[in-house]
Motif scaffolding. Structure first.
Motif, PDB file in Angstrom:
ATOM      1  N   UNK A 140      23.155  55.311 -35.597  1.00 42.51           N
ATOM      2  CA  UNK A 140      23.907  55.762 -34.630  1.00 42.51           C
ATOM      3  C   UNK A 140      24.310  55.001 -33.278  1.00 42.51           C
ATOM      4  N   UNK A 141      23.223  54.068 -33.074  1.00 40.58           N
ATOM      5  CA  UNK A 141      23.350  53.132 -32.053  1.00 40.58           C
ATOM      6  C   UNK A 141      24.416  51.979 -32.552  1.00 40.58           C
ATOM      7  N   UNK A 142      24.161  51.501 -33.797  1.00 41.36           N
ATOM      8  CA  UNK A 142      25.157  50.381 -34.176  1.00 41.36           C
ATOM      9  C   UNK A 142      26.617  51.139 -34.336  1.00 41.36           C
ATOM     10  N   UNK A 153      21.591  49.489 -24.554  1.00 47.37           N
ATOM     11  CA  UNK A 153      20.962  49.206 -23.323  1.00 47.37           C
ATOM     12  C   UNK A 153      19.387  48.682 -23.791  1.00 47.37           C
ATOM     13  N   UNK A 154      19.313  48.612 -25.248  1.00 51.35           N
ATOM     14  CA  UNK A 154      18.067  48.578 -25.659  1.00 51.35           C
ATOM     15  C   UNK A 154      17.162  49.811 -26.147  1.00 51.35           C
ATOM     16  N   UNK A 155      17.707  51.090 -25.482  1.00 50.66           N
ATOM     17  CA  UNK A 155      16.957  52.505 -25.415  1.00 50.66           C
ATOM     18  C   UNK A 155      17.898  53.171 -26.209  1.00 50.66           C
ATOM     19  N   UNK A 156      18.745  53.052 -26.805  1.00 53.20           N
ATOM     20  CA  UNK A 156      19.845  53.864 -27.721  1.00 53.20           C
ATOM     21  C   UNK A 156      21.148  54.422 -26.804  1.00 53.20           C
ATOM     22  N   UNK A 157      21.260  53.861 -25.859  1.00 49.73           N
ATOM     23  CA  UNK A 157      22.235  54.368 -24.916  1.00 49.73           C
ATOM     24  C   UNK A 157      23.744  54.572 -25.607  1.00 49.73           C
ATOM     25  N   UNK A 270      23.240  46.885 -43.581  1.00 49.96           N
ATOM     26  CA  UNK A 270      23.223  46.044 -42.008  1.00 49.96           C
ATOM     27  C   UNK A 270      21.723  46.163 -41.552  1.00 49.96           C
ATOM     28  N   UNK A 271      21.322  44.818 -41.615  1.00 53.31           N
ATOM     29  CA  UNK A 271      19.891  44.747 -40.811  1.00 53.31           C
ATOM     30  C   UNK A 271      20.081  45.053 -39.575  1.00 53.31           C
ATOM     31  N   UNK A 272      19.340  46.093 -38.835  1.00 53.96           N
ATOM     32  CA  UNK A 272      19.560  46.261 -37.372  1.00 53.96           C
ATOM     33  C   UNK A 272      18.393  45.767 -36.757  1.00 53.96           C
ATOM     34  N   UNK A 273      18.517  45.840 -35.341  1.00 56.20           N
ATOM     35  CA  UNK A 273      17.444  45.446 -34.509  1.00 56.20           C
ATOM     36  C   UNK A 273      17.074  43.922 -34.443  1.00 56.20           C
ATOM     37  N   UNK A 328      22.385  45.382 -29.541  1.00 60.40           N
ATOM     38  CA  UNK A 328      21.948  44.843 -27.990  1.00 60.40           C
ATOM     39  C   UNK A 328      22.626  43.670 -27.651  1.00 60.40           C
ATOM     40  N   UNK A 329      22.770  42.631 -28.637  1.00 60.65           N
ATOM     41  CA  UNK A 329      23.385  41.238 -28.247  1.00 60.65           C
ATOM     42  C   UNK A 329      24.677  41.391 -28.926  1.00 60.65           C
ATOM     43  N   UNK A 330      24.816  42.419 -29.864  1.00 59.16           N
ATOM     44  CA  UNK A 330      26.206  42.323 -30.423  1.00 59.16           C
ATOM     45  C   UNK A 330      26.325  41.445 -31.680  1.00 59.16           C
TER      46      UNK A 330
END
Length: 532
Positions: A140-142, A153-157, A270-273, A328-330
């Motif tokens: 969902x963050x992606x 924001x690194x916290x799932x904002x 998609x490899x995330x994080x 986070x970094x896009x």
């Protein structure tokens, strides 16, 4: 005083006038304002305000009749917007914009702009992407960062943008089964500042040359039926599977991969994080994903080595692109943008109209509403359709009162569209998930039994005759009895079985894919022969 609040003050200063375009309302309630006789008078009032404003009206909400600031709770404001949306729809208008402000007491006051006209012909290119992945793997963050363009924001904002609002769920006519939408025009991505704002999302649908809708699934273990319904029950063009770089593929990842690929859905991994780990760890996880794909008979294609053009050309036909991303970094989101802008729509619009029903609602003043994804053909307001099968196996004629997509009423809908259809001639209580809408000249034959080829993805022991899983076929989710041709099926086996629905018939056709599950047991299948 900010510019936005100045708009509220201006509306209050203009005030309610007999021939004016401003209306004050503290709140709307479904029980009170949609009761017998009230709906018609409120629709007439709204229509009068719109005409008085040369096609535009303002409803000031959360204020008293004399313009005093009252403020209402967020729950009441949601219900108020729900009712106002229905009134605007019935008046042949739509809500174009809503702005809200907080009061000193913690309530809300808002100004809703109502604009004349509601018809939208969805002629744009529209693809639907089903997302899957283990819980906390950044799915969902992606998507939140994709549709807004904002870094997390690194916290799932950005994930919070995709929470479903109460008035969206309760209203039903929006039929917004997708949990995120963005688009593309000649200049590139068209994103939304706040996906909660229905006017922003509707503007994308209306103005983009290419629209991308994301259908959410559930990542928690045990694998919930909602996940399967999201992957199997919708007319998806592509799958997007997320694997977190700090965790790697999990048991849930393997199960979701099995369903995505077994149903022949072209899929992107998609490899995330990737911002949380070093390059060596990303390389390791990518290799793990490649092994997983090869184990399922697929060819992995890492975009970092082969490029976007090759991935777009080769996706499908057993090839699965792998993209490294970070919300986070896009990083990598520009690659996904290229995919979703350039990939062709895979679902065909040819053939007669067909829509399996995923959800049903009863909207006061409208009646039964059935929502789902149009599988084939087109449907228009005023059409006569067949609805069924009912528990007795019969189909009944119904009339399409109206159609709505992404908060806009539309005149017609084509294959691949996620829509809500208001039906005349049936009660909502009689409409069930798994039913189907067909043209009036169709000659459907519902069945209780069919033959299928199945593959067992996971089972603690073996599947014997009499095994009773839940079968998910289109939007059907029904207990069924298996009778394997060879007497039993072991984990990893592929074989023939007879399947019999336990409680009622459904419309089943050869070639349809399905998923079955029961406890720790999960598998996929294809209908090979249909019996009456």
């Amino acid at each position: 005083m900010g510019r936005d609040r100045a708009r509220l003050v201006t509306a209050l200063e203009r005030g309610e006038q007999e021939g004016g375009s401003v209306e004050f309302k503290e709140r709307f309630s479904r029980d009170v304002h949609l009761a017998d006789g009230r709906l018609e008078s409120l629709v007439a009032q709204l229509r009068h305000r719109v005409l008085s404003g040369d096609g535009e009206a303002e409803y000031v909400l959360g204020v008293t009749d004399d313009g005093g600031i009252a403020g209402v709770s967020r729950e009441v404001f949601s219900e108020t917007m729900d009712v106002l949306s229905l009134l605007a729809e019935e008046a042949g208008a739509h809500i174009e914009d809503v702005q809200t402000w907080g009061t000193d007491e913690g309530g809300l006051v808002g100004v809703a702009t109502i604009r004349d006209g509601s018809a939208l012909t969805p002629g744009d290119d529209h693809i639907i992407v089903g997302t899957a992945g283990h819980v906390d793997h950044g799915k969902s963050t992606l998507v939140g960062s994709l549709v807004t363009g904002d870094p997390d924001d690194g916290d799932g904002g950005t994930r919070g943008f995709l929470d479903v609002q109460p008035h969206e769920v309760e209203r039903g006519l929006s039929a917004d089964l997708s949990y995120g939408v963005y688009g593309f025009d000649g200049e590139g991505p068209m994103r939304v500042r706040n996906p909660h704002r229905k006017d922003e999302r509707a503007a994308v649908v209306e103005n983009a040359d290419r629209v991308v809708s994301f259908v959410d699934t559930v990542g928690h273990e045990p694998w919930l039926s909602t996940t399967i319904r999201g992957l199997v029950g919708q007319k998806l063009d592509y799958g997007l599977l997320t694997v977190a770089a700090d965790d790697g593929p999990t048991k849930t990842t393997r199960e979701h991969t099995g369903v995505l690929l077994a149903t022949d859905l072209p899929t992107i991994v998609a490899i995330t994080k990737t911002d949380l780990v070093d390059d060596d760890r990303v390389d390791e996880v990518e290799r793990e994903v490649e092994r997983l794909l090869r184990d399922t008979g697929r060819t992995p294609l890492p975009v970092s080595r082969h490029g976007v053009d090759a991935a777009i050309e080769e996706i499908g036909d057993n090839v699965v692109p792998i993209v490294r991303t970070s919300a986070v970094s896009l990083d990598g989101l520009d690659v996904l943008d290229q995919f979703f802008q350039r990939l062709p729509k895979t679902t065909a619009a040819s053939g007669p109209f067909r829509m399996y029903i995923d959800r049903t609602y009863n909207v006061t003043g409208v009646g039964a509403v059935a929502s789902g994804t149009v599988k084939s053909g087109t449907v228009e307001a005023g059409d006569t359709l067949l609805l069924g099968p009912f528990p007795d196996g019969e189909f009944r004629e119904v009339e399409v009162r109206s159609i709505e997509m992404h908060y806009h009423r539309v005149d017609r809908a084509e294959a691949g569209r996620i829509v809500g259809i208001a039906l005349k001639g049936v009660r909502e209580v009689d409409v069930e998930r798994g039913m189907v809408l067909l043209p009036p000249d169709a000659d459907p034959t519902p069945v209780r039994e069919f033959e299928a080829e199945v593959m067992v993805l996971n089972h603690p022991t073996r599947i014997d005759s009499g095994y009773e899983p839940v079968v998910h076929l289109e939007t059907v989710g029904e207990a069924a009895r298996f009778e394997p041709t060879d007497g039993q099926l072991l984990p990893g086996d592929t074989g023939e079985t007879r399947v019999r629905f336990k409680f009622r018939p459904y419309l089943v056709e050869e070639g349809q894919r399905f998923v079955f599950r029961e406890g720790a047991s999960k598998g996929v299948g294809t209908v090979t022969n249909v019996s009456d």
